[in-house]
Scaffold this active site. Structure first.
Site, PDB file in Angstrom:
ATOM      1  N   LYS A  54     -22.097  27.991 -34.977  1.00 46.71           N
ATOM      2  CA  LYS A  54     -21.109  28.022 -33.898  1.00 46.71           C
ATOM      3  C   LYS A  54     -20.421  29.393 -33.845  1.00 46.71           C
ATOM      4  O   LYS A  54     -20.331  30.017 -32.776  1.00 46.71           O
ATOM      5  CB  LYS A  54     -20.077  26.914 -34.134  1.00 46.71           C
ATOM      6  CG  LYS A  54     -18.830  27.033 -33.309  1.00 46.71           C
ATOM      7  CD  LYS A  54     -17.823  25.944 -33.646  1.00 46.71           C
ATOM      8  CE  LYS A  54     -16.409  26.451 -33.476  1.00 46.71           C
ATOM      9  NZ  LYS A  54     -15.391  25.488 -33.870  1.00 46.71           N
ATOM     10  N   TYR A  55     -19.972  29.877 -35.000  1.00 42.25           N
ATOM     11  CA  TYR A  55     -19.229  31.142 -35.007  1.00 42.25           C
ATOM     12  C   TYR A  55     -20.131  32.339 -34.725  1.00 42.25           C
ATOM     13  O   TYR A  55     -19.715  33.304 -34.087  1.00 42.25           O
ATOM     14  CB  TYR A  55     -18.455  31.289 -36.324  1.00 42.25           C
ATOM     15  CG  TYR A  55     -17.447  30.157 -36.478  1.00 42.25           C
ATOM     16  CD1 TYR A  55     -16.329  30.088 -35.649  1.00 42.25           C
ATOM     17  CD2 TYR A  55     -17.653  29.130 -37.386  1.00 42.25           C
ATOM     18  CE1 TYR A  55     -15.430  29.028 -35.747  1.00 42.25           C
ATOM     19  CE2 TYR A  55     -16.765  28.073 -37.491  1.00 42.25           C
ATOM     20  CZ  TYR A  55     -15.653  28.030 -36.666  1.00 42.25           C
ATOM     21  OH  TYR A  55     -14.775  26.987 -36.738  1.00 42.25           O
ATOM     22  N   ASP A  80       1.941  25.985 -26.591  1.00 50.57           N
ATOM     23  CA  ASP A  80       0.933  25.151 -25.926  1.00 50.57           C
ATOM     24  C   ASP A  80       0.388  25.982 -24.769  1.00 50.57           C
ATOM     25  O   ASP A  80       1.165  26.482 -23.941  1.00 50.57           O
ATOM     26  CB  ASP A  80       1.603  23.865 -25.416  1.00 50.57           C
ATOM     27  CG  ASP A  80       0.582  22.898 -24.824  1.00 50.57           C
ATOM     28  OD1 ASP A  80      -0.310  23.357 -24.080  1.00 50.57           O
ATOM     29  OD2 ASP A  80       0.681  21.702 -25.101  1.00 50.57           O
ATOM     30  N   GLU A  83     -12.309  27.151 -28.066  1.00 53.46           N
ATOM     31  CA  GLU A  83     -13.284  26.132 -28.475  1.00 53.46           C
ATOM     32  C   GLU A  83     -12.521  24.831 -28.571  1.00 53.46           C
ATOM     33  O   GLU A  83     -11.884  24.533 -29.576  1.00 53.46           O
ATOM     34  CB  GLU A  83     -13.945  26.519 -29.807  1.00 53.46           C
ATOM     35  CG  GLU A  83     -15.130  25.629 -30.125  1.00 53.46           C
ATOM     36  CD  GLU A  83     -14.714  24.270 -30.651  1.00 53.46           C
ATOM     37  OE1 GLU A  83     -14.653  23.319 -29.821  1.00 53.46           O
ATOM     38  OE2 GLU A  83     -14.446  24.147 -31.842  1.00 53.46           O
ATOM     39  N   GLU A 141     -12.361  16.327 -25.454  1.00 54.99           N
ATOM     40  CA  GLU A 141     -11.156  16.712 -26.195  1.00 54.99           C
ATOM     41  C   GLU A 141     -10.211  17.500 -25.277  1.00 54.99           C
ATOM     42  O   GLU A 141      -9.345  18.237 -25.734  1.00 54.99           O
ATOM     43  CB  GLU A 141     -11.532  17.489 -27.467  1.00 54.99           C
ATOM     44  CG  GLU A 141     -12.210  16.565 -28.486  1.00 54.99           C
ATOM     45  CD  GLU A 141     -12.530  17.221 -29.812  1.00 54.99           C
ATOM     46  OE1 GLU A 141     -12.065  18.339 -30.079  1.00 54.99           O
ATOM     47  OE2 GLU A 141     -13.277  16.592 -30.597  1.00 54.99           O
TER      48      GLU A 141
END
Ligand SMILES: C[S@@+](CC[C@H](N)C(=O)[O-])C[C@H]1O[C@@H](n2cnc3c(N)ncnc32)[C@H](O)[C@@H]1O
Length: 630
Positions: free
Chosen positions: A316-317, A399, A415, A424
């Site tokens: 992923k990274y 936020d 991500e 999500e």
């Protein structure tokens, strides 16, 4: 490798006077268990009417085994024993006496097995056509057995002109309400059916694989081995289902070097030579078919161990670094300016490291911000700034949906993806964050697409059913699939693009409502083989930047990436899908001011006349059982 070992046992095909000696010898030869008949054929005398009518009646009234009727007479070695029930049972017989006696004798044998504390018993009888009375008998008899599990012996191929064994099994399990006490002992036959037919067994509760001596062939040195197609199937079943392997021996050795030891040594050799576990498999070993509630990283704060787990993913990274690297080159082809990069939802900082590496590699100067709303992860970010990053990174505790930036960014890196892509709430978070992206700025990821496929899995169905409530059938689960079989290839449902080109905004640049993030899609799947559908598998594919992708879709899965397992949307009642039928799936992503949720429904249709064969309810209406908080 130890966790992949399948116990290897020996089937006692004869009726031994001293079963304990047989078990001792089998153990000395290296077997893990023995399957032996519990009762002697003499036990049949009642049934065949060779005993006085009075004796038969008294047996029916109070069934007591006499010592001479039993092979297994005591609980000694019960931990090494699988009881084999009588083979003469005929639950489908037109002879009512035989039918009735079969039921009574089965009850008696099961009660004895349960008294001995046997973990499993095997029923070596499968009616050729009518399994309905057998299923009723099993409902009736298994209800009072608390511990012992039943394996039904099912051959992989049908007898000439007979019903498909899978269909018979499917009927039994449906009639017995998918009982978690009833499993399959799958018996290999000399001829194997085609791969699709075999694959269906991977979604079934196969607790034992029977390898009869007559499927073995001799190798040049006269040792028993399996033909290649059998070998391949045994290896797949060992890998996926880890069953007990039960070998039967011929009365007279078939080849020069065939002995109990050489058969089981060969099976163990196959077991040892399963493909090495790759990074994903090793990571997933403890999670196979284990239902996990999806994360809620917006509503909840992730804990340290969760971050630590997904940060171990090398791929992923690597992909994110590549995406940022390419975006930096495109953004500043002549290396003349400073590119502003913002990591939103930075967690404990690995994407910040990716951006720093990409900047170094591309030799492009960056001004880097890292924003996070989890106060605990923010402490780690402060530690990293103090100890490593220093003035290379500016931290923001906020936020992303409400933070008001003083200036805008060239590249927005995030991500916030779940196993279904948007589950999500990446779309909602990035809608808020895109106001700090320049008009021509780049979002990484640029897009993500949710996919679904109809799925068969008795195991997952039983796991959900064990909660015994509706709520769990209306909840998706993150799960590393193991005992599953897809009914068809997956299809795309919907895509989210970032930055999102248009949605109605307040003067502050926030969305007026969330209606633009709702979705509805209907997809139709053609199903070739008859199967039972237990739910839907969900996956995502994401374009990070141009052709730099990450994916958990089975066809395009990023090799070695284990941050995400697939997602499973169960069906409350499994649906039967005949060969050649169509499965029509309706999927919704819905939202109100406080939450988003999914609803799903399935209609099975006859492909030719489009008649409905079965229809499920719409699952999770109004998000009554499952939702994700905004
Ligand atoms: C899946 S984690 C990814 C963490 C890190 N970027 C990585 O890839 O290792 C998502 C992170 O986004 C954060 N997050 C989610 N919603 C957010 C929001 N609205 N504002 C700021 N941070 C948010 C979560 O707290 C969590 O740390």
């Amino acid at each position: 490798m130890a966790q992949r070992a399948c116990p290897v046992g020996l089937l006692a095909t004869d009726y031994y006077d001293n079963i304990h000696t047989f078990i001792d010898e089998a153990s000395e030869d290296g077997h893990d268990f023995v399957a032996s008949p519990l009762a002697h054929p003499s036990f049949r005398r009642f049934i065949e009417g060779t005993e006085e009518i009075d004796a038969m009646n008294s047996w029916r009234d109070s069934p007591v085994f006499q010592r001479k009727d039993l092979i297994v007479k005591s609980p000694k070695y019960s931990d090494l024993l699988v009881g084999v029930l009588a083979a003469w049972y005929r639950f489908d017989s037109p002879d009512h006496e035989l039918q009735l006696n079969s039921e009574l004798a089965l009850k008696q044998e099961l009660a004895w097995a349960s008294h001995l504390g046997l973990l499993s018993v095997m029923l070596p009888v499968l009616p050729e056509k009518n399994v309905t009375n057998m299923a009723r008998v099993l409902n009736n008899t298994m209800a009072s057995i608390s511990y012992t599990q039943l394996w039904i012996k099912v051959p992989v191929t049908s007898k000439e002109g007979g019903e498909s064994p899978w269909k018979l099994w499917n009927r039994i399990r449906t009639l017995t309400e998918h009982s978690t006490k009833i499993h399959v002992a799958l018996e290999l036959t000399k001829d194997l059916p085609d791969d699709d037919e075999l694959d269906r067994w991977l979604a079934e509760p196969v607790k034992a694989l029977i390898v009869p001596h007559d499927v073995f062939v001799a190798n040049p040195k006269q040792y028993p081995v399996l033909p290649k197609p059998h070998q391949d199937f045994v290896k797949i079943v060992m890998d996926k289902l880890r069953p007990n392997i039960l070998v039967t021996l011929p009365e007279v050795p078939s080849f020069q070097n065939a002995s109990p030891v050489t058969y089981h040594e060969y099976i163990r050799f196959l077991n040892r030579n399963l493909p090495e576990l790759d990074a994903v498999d090793s990571f997933a070993a403890g999670y196979r078919d284990y239902l996990q509630a999806p994360l809620q990283p917006l509503m909840d704060n992730l804990d340290n161990s969760t971050y630590e787990t997904f940060e171990r993913d090398p791929i992923k990274y690597q992909q994110y670094e590549e995406a940022v690297y390419r975006a930096l080159l495109d953004r500043d082809p002549d290396a003349t300016k400073k590119t502003v990069v913002m990591v939103v939802g930075a967690g404990r900082g690995p994407l910040v490291d990716c951006c720093l590496r990409a900047s170094e590699r591309s030799k492009r100067d960056i001004h880097l911000y890292a924003l996070e709303k989890n106060p605990n992860a923010f402490v780690t970010l402060q530690n990293k700034k103090e100890e490593e990053w220093q003035d290379k990174v500016e931290l923001i505790f906020a936020d992303m949906r409400t933070w008001k930036p003083s200036h805008q960014t060239d590249i927005l890196v995030s991500e916030l993806l779940g196993s279904f892509g948007d589950n999500e709430l990446s779309p909602e978070c990035l809608d808020g964050a895109q106001k700090f992206l320049k008009d021509d700025g780049i979002s990484i990821p640029a897009a993500y697409t949710a996919y679904c496929a109809p799925l068969s899995s008795t195991k997952l169905h039983n796991e959900v059913a064990s909660y015994k409530d509706l709520e769990h059938f209306e909840t998706p689960y993150v799960v590393m699939f193991q005992q599953v079989c897809a009914l068809a290839d997956s299809k795309p449902l919907w895509t989210f693009d970032h930055p999102n080109p248009v949605f109605p905004c307040t003067p502050e640049g926030n969305p007026v409502n969330n209606l633009h993030n709702t979705r509805y899609q209907q997809v139709t799947f053609d199903v070739a083989k008859p199967m039972t559908m237990h739910g839907l598998a969900g996956y995502f594919e994401s374009v990070l930047y141009k052709d730099v992708m990450i994916s958990i879709h089975p066809d395009t899965h990023s090799p070695g990436m284990f941050s995400w397992f697939p997602i499973f949307f169960p069906l409350q009642s499994p649906v039967q899908v005949p060969a050649g039928a169509q499965v029509v799936v309706d999927f919704w992503r819905l939202s109100d001011k406080k939450k988003i949720w999914y609803e799903w429904a399935v209609v099975v249709k006859n492909k030719n006349d489009q008649q409905d064969l079965s229809i499920t309810a719409i699952h999770n209406p109004q998000g009554r059982s499952y939702w994700v908080g905004l």
